[in-house]
Motif scaffolding. Structure first.
Motif, PDB file in Angstrom:
ATOM      1  N   ASP B 178     -54.199  -2.405  -5.787  1.00  0.00           N
ATOM      2  CA  ASP B 178     -54.607  -1.941  -4.461  1.00  0.00           C
ATOM      3  C   ASP B 178     -53.826  -0.700  -4.030  1.00  0.00           C
ATOM      4  O   ASP B 178     -53.501  -0.531  -2.861  1.00  0.00           O
ATOM      5  CB  ASP B 178     -54.473  -3.085  -3.441  1.00  0.00           C
ATOM      6  N   LYS B 179     -53.484   0.112  -4.984  1.00  0.00           N
ATOM      7  CA  LYS B 179     -52.832   1.425  -4.835  1.00  0.00           C
ATOM      8  C   LYS B 179     -51.378   1.411  -4.371  1.00  0.00           C
ATOM      9  O   LYS B 179     -50.633   2.341  -4.635  1.00  0.00           O
ATOM     10  CB  LYS B 179     -53.646   2.341  -3.917  1.00  0.00           C
ATOM     11  N   ASP B 180     -50.954   0.363  -3.641  1.00  0.00           N
ATOM     12  CA  ASP B 180     -49.553   0.397  -3.223  1.00  0.00           C
ATOM     13  C   ASP B 180     -48.886  -0.979  -3.115  1.00  0.00           C
ATOM     14  O   ASP B 180     -47.897  -1.142  -2.402  1.00  0.00           O
ATOM     15  CB  ASP B 180     -49.388   1.184  -1.905  1.00  0.00           C
ATOM     16  N   SER B 290     -48.954   2.515  11.051  1.00  0.00           N
ATOM     17  CA  SER B 290     -49.269   1.149  11.474  1.00  0.00           C
ATOM     18  C   SER B 290     -48.681   0.162  10.474  1.00  0.00           C
ATOM     19  O   SER B 290     -48.138   0.562   9.446  1.00  0.00           O
ATOM     20  CB  SER B 290     -50.790   0.939  11.550  1.00  0.00           C
ATOM     21  N   ASN B 291     -48.811  -1.121  10.811  1.00  0.00           N
ATOM     22  CA  ASN B 291     -48.508  -2.144   9.821  1.00  0.00           C
ATOM     23  C   ASN B 291     -49.833  -2.599   9.214  1.00  0.00           C
ATOM     24  O   ASN B 291     -50.897  -2.252   9.720  1.00  0.00           O
ATOM     25  CB  ASN B 291     -47.741  -3.320  10.435  1.00  0.00           C
ATOM     26  N   ALA B 292     -49.779  -3.337   8.140  1.00  0.00           N
ATOM     27  CA  ALA B 292     -51.006  -3.832   7.529  1.00  0.00           C
ATOM     28  C   ALA B 292     -50.688  -5.122   6.788  1.00  0.00           C
ATOM     29  O   ALA B 292     -49.528  -5.426   6.504  1.00  0.00           O
ATOM     30  CB  ALA B 292     -51.588  -2.798   6.560  1.00  0.00           C
ATOM     31  N   ALA B 293     -51.740  -5.873   6.487  1.00  0.00           N
ATOM     32  CA  ALA B 293     -51.571  -7.192   5.876  1.00  0.00           C
ATOM     33  C   ALA B 293     -52.075  -7.212   4.443  1.00  0.00           C
ATOM     34  O   ALA B 293     -52.992  -6.481   4.088  1.00  0.00           O
ATOM     35  CB  ALA B 293     -52.343  -8.236   6.682  1.00  0.00           C
ATOM     36  N   CYS B 294     -51.477  -8.054   3.628  1.00  0.00           N
ATOM     37  CA  CYS B 294     -52.065  -8.441   2.357  1.00  0.00           C
ATOM     38  C   CYS B 294     -53.113  -9.516   2.650  1.00  0.00           C
ATOM     39  O   CYS B 294     -53.227 -10.000   3.780  1.00  0.00           O
ATOM     40  CB  CYS B 294     -51.005  -9.016   1.413  1.00  0.00           C
ATOM     41  N   SER B 300     -48.143  -9.596   8.220  1.00  0.00           N
ATOM     42  CA  SER B 300     -48.530  -8.190   8.245  1.00  0.00           C
ATOM     43  C   SER B 300     -47.316  -7.258   8.282  1.00  0.00           C
ATOM     44  O   SER B 300     -47.144  -6.466   9.202  1.00  0.00           O
ATOM     45  CB  SER B 300     -49.425  -7.952   9.470  1.00  0.00           C
ATOM     46  N   GLN B 302     -46.536  -5.006   5.910  1.00  0.00           N
ATOM     47  CA  GLN B 302     -46.708  -3.797   5.105  1.00  0.00           C
ATOM     48  C   GLN B 302     -46.635  -2.537   5.967  1.00  0.00           C
ATOM     49  O   GLN B 302     -47.176  -2.500   7.070  1.00  0.00           O
ATOM     50  CB  GLN B 302     -48.071  -3.875   4.411  1.00  0.00           C
ATOM     51  N   VAL B 304     -47.580   1.343   6.685  1.00  0.00           N
ATOM     52  CA  VAL B 304     -48.553   2.397   6.406  1.00  0.00           C
ATOM     53  C   VAL B 304     -47.964   3.688   6.962  1.00  0.00           C
ATOM     54  O   VAL B 304     -47.758   3.813   8.167  1.00  0.00           O
ATOM     55  CB  VAL B 304     -49.917   2.093   7.057  1.00  0.00           C
ATOM     56  N   ASP B 322     -52.509  12.042   3.230  1.00  0.00           N
ATOM     57  CA  ASP B 322     -53.174  10.854   3.772  1.00  0.00           C
ATOM     58  C   ASP B 322     -52.140   9.753   4.011  1.00  0.00           C
ATOM     59  O   ASP B 322     -51.000   9.850   3.541  1.00  0.00           O
ATOM     60  CB  ASP B 322     -54.214  10.332   2.776  1.00  0.00           C
ATOM     61  N   THR B 323     -52.557   8.701   4.691  1.00  0.00           N
ATOM     62  CA  THR B 323     -51.663   7.555   4.842  1.00  0.00           C
ATOM     63  C   THR B 323     -51.597   6.788   3.525  1.00  0.00           C
ATOM     64  O   THR B 323     -52.569   6.759   2.767  1.00  0.00           O
ATOM     65  CB  THR B 323     -52.146   6.588   5.945  1.00  0.00           C
TER      66      THR B 323
END
Lengths: 160, 615
Positions: B178-180, B290-294, B300, B302, B304, B322-323
């Motif tokens: 998933d790229k990161d 922002s933050n992000a979730a798996c 959450s 992760q 960004v 890009d982010t």
């Protein structure tokens, strides 16, 4: 009073719990690919956006259906597909401007959000306020309040 | 139950993909993912196998709860013999790939042999086949994922792949999904590269069932509530990610700095969680978007991030504007404090590069830090580095050497061997901050004593994720212990090791354990799987897994002499902060630890212990 599934994409973290709850409710398995609500990740801008049927009052899918398989649930306002009547012709999937009604190759019928009969499971599992189930007529109130707070006019009125 | 009971066996030499039933007897005994795949691996591979030879196998494994609605159910692992360490390796990742694999109807993939040319594994539900990857070889992780989506004409496939670092067999190459998100440690990416396996692309639409859905939803609901109400998992991690730790650990006097010459970094506040949320002077924007979730994660944590497009490292290179996945604490420490670089944007760039080329930022940063110390001593000169002034604090040099390492070029080839081999080559083995050839992470064992025993005894080489006693010694979870005291730490380390092995084997993220205990996990597992599952049975499985891994390492040639720390941590006292004057007291903790484990004074599990654990 009609309630709607309200989406605040800025709050979505992309955890896909809504898709699991939806697919579990309708398909009996955790299967995001079969979910009626979908979360789209836009990697380049870091945004996650949930998307689902908004239950149009005058619904294209309902109008287009040649066998009257889509009807309005009087209690919830949801446009529901009758699996007994649906012939899988997919005309509704062409008619819907938003792509939120889709063909299921296993059931050979179409699937769409039915608001889980008036108590949507996706809202229950959302860990943020990204998904809420609120009165349709007040869906914009929080946004209005947010922007109202920022208007100069409001500040001037206070200081006058 | 959530098991699909299907294992995919891929023979890269013959090019075949075959399905076989999951060994349920082993699943009951080793739970899943880390434990179960280690059982499969140790049954099928000679402990003396060369990690980069065709005879080594590589297992991609999910846990029973992977892909279910359990919180943090996106975890999956790679189990093999580590290219960096020569020890058992289990590298754990999040993102969406693992859940997709389970949704495709597979519990595990066992890779064996070596392909004659580059291939990728293409999975669409029950259909699995190896395909030519000649056109993908040489591409980065990011470009490989984009190319696979184009080839398949499906934007929703999930990928795990290696970048140029894995192809070049840099010994700390990662497998990135998933790229990161990355199975980062121990060089699992080099093992994948040695097999000419470029990527795994998965699309799964079968779905995942659980044993008793009503009980399962009740149990997950209870766990979600605890995670939401907890200060760490409900507030700290979503807001600052693991980077919440940078200032905390620096103030504890346990932030290894300048290749662990110091334990505090005066640039810590420039590179931590708070700095990421502060608008930059250059363009007025914050590094953190922002933050992000798996998959399935309510925490959450992760990051960004979006870089300043005018920063020297990315100017004129739009793909980095890009982010993308931002700095986690371990990466910010390794690339920053360890190297003395306090340029947040430079560190973010290096972090992007680690994701793009497929490298472990901990081992990379620590190895660069060791090279910087060698450079300072004159053991490495600009003649070796091709003109790069590898000085502590030099952000340009850091970015340049990260590029070179990712691409396997110039002095980057030496860095790609890891710190232990590089320091030996240049005549200063003691300057390698490694245990069992793996670079230790962001907690100095002089300031947090338990982490010394954690690193020394970790089955995959120095690692914080095998027994995160920082939780107790610094954060007070489940109860506060004194980080400067070695007393009682043997028991603490053992308890964390066993519980963590169980969590890693469920398919869940170890970050849940800031809030949840085995008493909370028990009902989820019990509602899903057949048989009776409780905190006690999970803990017993954790201990069994730990001993299985240890047994393999002993048979691979490791001995008690390898359960040690870099000399610096044992002999050079911390100079500043609360730990000033302290060294790590490993010698006091280790014998007690062996005894508690039921091992001989030589660190070998006794027959009685093996029998007790049914091994």
């Amino acid at each position: 009073m009609v309630k709607v599934l309200h989406i605040d994409a800025g709050q979505c973290t992309g955890c896909h719990q809504c898709e699991m709850a939806c697919s579990y409710h309708h398909e009996g398995a955790f299967n995001p690919s079969k979910s009626r609500i979908k979360v789209f990740k836009f990697k380049e801008t870091g945004r996650n956006v949930p998307y689902v049927c908004t239950q149009c009052a005058d619904a294209w899918c309902l109008q287009a259906c040649p066998v009257d398989a889509i009807s309005v649930n009087a209690a919830t306002g949801a446009k529901e597909v009758s699996a007994d009547l649906c012939v899988g012709c997919k005309v509704c999937t062409i008619a819907c401007p938003f792509g939120t009604i889709n063909y299921n190759s296993i059931s050979t019928k179409v699937d769409k959000c039915d608001l889980c009969g008036g108590d949507p499971d996706c809202v229950k599992v959302c860990p943020t306020p990204a998904l809420t189930f609120i009165e349709a007529e007040s869906a914009g109130m929080d946004k209005m309040r947010h922007w109202a707070q920022k208007t100069d006019a409001g500040n001037q009125a206070l200081s006058d | 139950m959530s098991w699909t009971k299907n294992v995919l066996r891929v023979n890269l030499t013959s090019g075949t993909c075959e399905s076989e039933p999951l060994n349920m007897e082993w699943a009951n005994k080793y739970l899943g993912q880390r434990g179960l795949a280690t059982k499969y691996y140790t049954e099928e591979c000679d402990p003396k196998v060369d990690p980069l030879s065709p005879e080594n196998k590589m297992i991609v494994a999910t846990g029973p709860l992977t892909g279910t609605a359990a919180p943090t159910s996106g975890r999956w692992s790679v189990i093999t013999k580590g290219a960096l360490t020569g020890a058992i390796a289990c590298s754990n990742s999040g993102g969406f790939f693992g859940a997709e694999l389970k949704n495709a109807g597979w519990d595990m993939i066992i890779f064996e042999g070596k392909s004659a040319g580059p291939v990728y594994l293409d999975i669409h539900n029950e259909k699995a086949e190896l395909k030519d990857a000649s056109a993908l070889w040489g591409k980065s992780v990011w470009d490989t994922e984009d190319a696979l989506r184009d080839i398949r004409g499906d934007k929703d496939i999930r990928c795990a792949s290696i970048g140029q670092a894995g192809e070049a067999q840099a010994l700390f190459a990662a497998i990135v999904n998933d790229k990161d998100r990355a199975a980062g440690r121990s060089g699992v990416g080099a093992v994948m590269g040695s097999k000419n396996l470029k990527a795994i692309a998965v699309r799964g639409t079968v779905g995942v069932q659980v044993g008793d859905p009503m009980k399962f939803m009740q149990a997950t609901g209870a766990c979600n509530q605890i995670l939401a109400d907890n200060a760490v998992t409900g507030e700290g991690l979503p807001a600052y990610g693991t980077q919440v730790l940078m200032n905390v650990i620096n103030e504890t006097g346990a932030l290894p700095t300048h290749n662990a010459s110091d334990v505090q970094f005066d640039g810590a506040s420039d590179i931590g969680g708070e700095a990421m949320t502060t608008p930059r002077e250059t363009d007025g924007k914050a590094n953190l978007v922002s933050n992000a979730a798996c998959f399935g994660c309510p925490i959450s944590c992760q990051r960004v991030s979006q870089m300043d497009p005018n920063h020297f490292s990315v100017k004129g290179q739009p793909k980095y504007h890009d982010t993308s996945g931002g700095l986690e604490y371990e990466a910010a420490w390794a690339l920053g404090a360890a190297t003395g670089v306090n340029d947040l944007e430079a560190l973010t760039y290096c972090n992007f590069i680690c994701n793009e080329y497929g490298m472990d930022p901990i081992s990379l940063g620590s190895t660069v830090a060791a090279a910087m110390e060698l450079f300072k001593l004159g053991a490495i000169t600009e003649a070796d580095t091709g003109g790069i002034a590898l000085e502590f604090g030099n952000a340009e040099a850091l970015c340049k050497i990260c590029d070179q390492t990712g691409l396997g070029e110039g002095f980057g080839k030496e860095i790609g061997q890891g710190s232990r081999r590089m320091c030996e080559k240049y005549g200063h083995p003691d300057l390698s901050m490694t245990v069992k050839s793996q670079e230790f992470p962001a907690y100095d064992p002089r300031g947090i004593q338990g982490m010394g025993l954690t690193y020394a005894t970790s089955n995959r080489g120095a690692c914080h994720l095998r027994s995160y006693t920082v939780a107790s010694e610094v954060l007070g979870i489940p109860e506060k212990t004194d980080p400067l005291s070695s007393e009682g730490k043997a028991g603490l380390v053992k308890a964390f090791q066993d519980a963590t092995a169980a969590v890693d084997s469920m398919g869940l993220c170890v970050f849940t354990t800031f809030a949840l205990t085995l008493d909370d996990f028990g009902p989820m597992v019990d509602a899903d799987l057949e048989g009776e599952w409780s905190a006690e049975s999970l803990l017993e499985i954790g201990e069994r897994i730990w001993n299985l891994e240890r047994k393999f390492n002993n048979e691979a040639g490791f001995t008690a002499a390898d359960d040690t720390l870099p000399k610096r941590l044992l002999t050079e006292a911390a100079k500043t902060g609360p730990a000033a004057g302290k060294v790590n007291e490993l010698g006091k903790m280790l014998p007690e630890y062996y005894e508690l484990r039921g091992w001989t004074p030589d660190g070998v599990p006794s027959n009685e212990t093996l029998n007790r654990l049914n091994l």
